[in-house]
Scaffold this motif. Structure first.
Motif, PDB file in Angstrom:
ATOM      1  N   GLU A  91       0.827  -1.205   0.000  1.00 36.23           N
ATOM      2  CA  GLU A  91       0.000   0.000   0.000  1.00 36.23           C
ATOM      3  C   GLU A  91       0.863   1.258   0.000  1.00 36.23           C
ATOM      4  O   GLU A  91       0.581   2.228  -0.711  1.00 36.23           O
ATOM      5  N   THR A  94       2.514   1.788  -3.460  1.00 36.10           N
ATOM      6  CA  THR A  94       1.555   2.332  -4.425  1.00 36.10           C
ATOM      7  C   THR A  94       1.294   3.812  -4.158  1.00 36.10           C
ATOM      8  O   THR A  94       1.237   4.629  -5.089  1.00 36.10           O
ATOM      9  N   LYS A  95       1.158   4.160  -2.889  1.00 34.94           N
ATOM     10  CA  LYS A  95       0.840   5.538  -2.522  1.00 34.94           C
ATOM     11  C   LYS A  95       1.933   6.507  -2.927  1.00 34.94           C
ATOM     12  O   LYS A  95       1.656   7.624  -3.393  1.00 34.94           O
ATOM     13  N   ASP A  99       8.519   1.225  -6.642  1.00 36.74           N
ATOM     14  CA  ASP A  99       8.479  -0.229  -6.693  1.00 36.74           C
ATOM     15  C   ASP A  99       8.572  -0.788  -5.272  1.00 36.74           C
ATOM     16  O   ASP A  99       9.403  -0.353  -4.468  1.00 36.74           O
ATOM     17  N   TRP A 100       7.718  -1.770  -4.956  1.00 35.30           N
ATOM     18  CA  TRP A 100       7.670  -2.267  -3.585  1.00 35.30           C
ATOM     19  C   TRP A 100       8.979  -2.938  -3.165  1.00 35.30           C
ATOM     20  O   TRP A 100       9.372  -2.856  -1.995  1.00 35.30           O
ATOM     21  N   GLY A 208      -2.499  -7.215  -9.658  1.00 32.99           N
ATOM     22  CA  GLY A 208      -1.585  -6.142  -9.309  1.00 32.99           C
ATOM     23  C   GLY A 208      -0.709  -6.404  -8.099  1.00 32.99           C
ATOM     24  O   GLY A 208       0.079  -5.544  -7.702  1.00 32.99           O
ATOM     25  N   GLU A 209      -0.827  -7.596  -7.488  1.00 37.15           N
ATOM     26  CA  GLU A 209      -0.017  -7.924  -6.318  1.00 37.15           C
ATOM     27  C   GLU A 209       1.033  -8.971  -6.691  1.00 37.15           C
ATOM     28  O   GLU A 209       0.795  -9.801  -7.575  1.00 37.15           O
TER      29      GLU A 209
END
Length: 412
Positions: A91, A94-95, A99-100, A208-209
């Motif tokens: 989260e 994305t915010k 990139d995670w 998207g995950e």
């Protein structure tokens, strides 16, 4: 995953007492009795933001345990995880439009830097959730074989009733559990669950995950099973201490323990469950959701001595809830200057008593405030704050310097 560098720690000429810690499950003080190396698991960060004082207090607290065991003559196997894939991380990525994976790597490195600055001894195994997915899959398969797993849609859940000892870590009744479960990552209202308290083991792939292949279909681990699998792999069952913040007692430590105890019913997950208190700021517990955070890295960038930060943390018993204030930091800096003045003299008041007192205090449920008070009494005697300085022990300064480093992690 690599940890951080090991600080130099002096060896002491005397051995400390055996270590006792408070066990949440029994509600009493228990003396640890390591069979071979002392084994410790401490739940690590979810790396979506910087290390705040609540985190730092927990890891400094359990650093005292590692040091106390070593000073009592034990080798230590310390394991810590990094939840480097989870909903809050995704989260946040994305915010902020990053990139995670890059976010997790950046914040994990910042955590390493903070731990190095605070002279926290690194774990022997520092394990990310992503790299532990094969361990998670294997543990879920063991739970399936025990009849403790079921599907809701394509997700897998753990049946808490499979563990007769469920509830033994927290000591909570069902109403207490239900009240908190949804606030701490649970989903008690989800239709199709056999019991509202059952917890997620494997989250099936969502659009998207990130997802990984598994015998259950593509997806990623639930939160609790990550720590269960890592601890079981690196420490085995019935390890000495499971540690973390008090907000992890339920559901995280309760669920992790039950999952392993169903997979291996012949042993408890851990021999003791030890929990650090919460740190508040501006009247409320520090949390990312409230935004009332004091970051270690921000203070370091402001040229604050990391030992002053550590001193503030040591000034509160690890199990206590307390509130951070800037005044505490300035007082710590002033006290450290006074200590440096006494230590730089070389000679000082006799050191044998303060060395024994510091080791005994830390071995007694990691009582750092009492240890600090013992050192302060020695400093006062050495500097003659009552008008009569005592420098009768020519090697006292080095002896005191070594024990506050080896036992308390303060390099002065």
């Amino acid at each position: 995953m690599r940890a951080w560098s090991v600080p130099s720690v002096p060896s002491l000429p005397v051995r400390g007492p055996e270590v006792a810690v408070h066990d949440t499950a029994s509600g009493r003080l228990v003396t640890t009795s390591p069979d071979g190396p002392a084994r410790l698991y401490v739940c690590g960060i979810t790396p979506y933001d910087a290390t705040h004082m609540g985190h730092a207090a927990t890891y400094v607290g359990f650093d005292l345990l590692v040091r106390a065991w070593r000073n009592a003559g034990h080798d230590v196997t310390y394991v810590q995880n990094v939840t480097d894939v989870d909903d809050p991380l995704l989260e946040r990525a994305t915010k902020v439009g990053i990139d995670w994976v890059a976010l997790a790597e950046r914040e994990t490195q910042l955590f390493r830097d903070d731990m190095e600055a605070l002279r926290v001894l690194p774990p022997a195994a520092y394990v990310g959730a992503v790299e532990s997915i094969p361990l998670v899959v294997a543990l879920i398969q063991r739970l399936e074989a025990a009849g403790a797993v079921y599907r809701v849609d394509d997700d897998l859940y753990f049946s808490v009733t499979a563990d007769p000892a469920f509830g033994g870590v927290s000591g909570w009744d069902r109403d207490q559990m239900l009240e908190i479960f949804g606030q701490r990552g649970g989903d008690p209202e989800r239709p199709g669950k056999r019991d509202p308290l059952d917890c997620l083991l494997w989250r099936a792939e969502r659009p998207g995950e990130p997802a990984w292949e598994s015998p259950f279909g593509p997806g990623r681990p639930g939160w609790h099973i990550e720590c269960s699998a890592i601890a079981l792999e690196h420490l085995g069952s019935a390890f000495d201490v499971q540690g973390g913040g008090s907000d992890l007692v339920f559901p995280h430590h309760e669920m992790s323990a039950s999952e392993v105890q169903v997979a291996d019913p012949s042993h408890p997950f851990a021999r003791a469950y030890t929990h650090a208190g919460m740190v508040a700021y501006d009247g409320e517990k520090m949390s990312k959701s409230r935004g009332n955070l004091v970051f270690v890295s921000q203070l370091r960038r402001s040229d604050i001595d990391p030992m002053a930060i550590r001193f503030v943390l040591l000034g509160h018993h690890y199990r206590s809830d307390w509130e951070w204030t800037d005044d505490l930091l300035w007082q710590a800096a002033e006290t450290l200057e006074q200590w440096r003045k006494a230590l730089w003299l070389g000679a000082g008041a006799p050191a044998d008593a303060v060395v024994a007192q510091v080791l005994a205090a830390v071995a007694d449920d990691l009582d750092a405030p009492t240890a600090l008070a013992s050192v302060q009494a020695w400093v006062d005697a050495t500097l003659g704050t009552d008008g009569l300085a005592d420098t009768s022990d020519p090697t006292a300064g080095q002896a005191v310097r070594d024990v506050i480093d080896a036992a308390l992690g303060l390099s002065i």
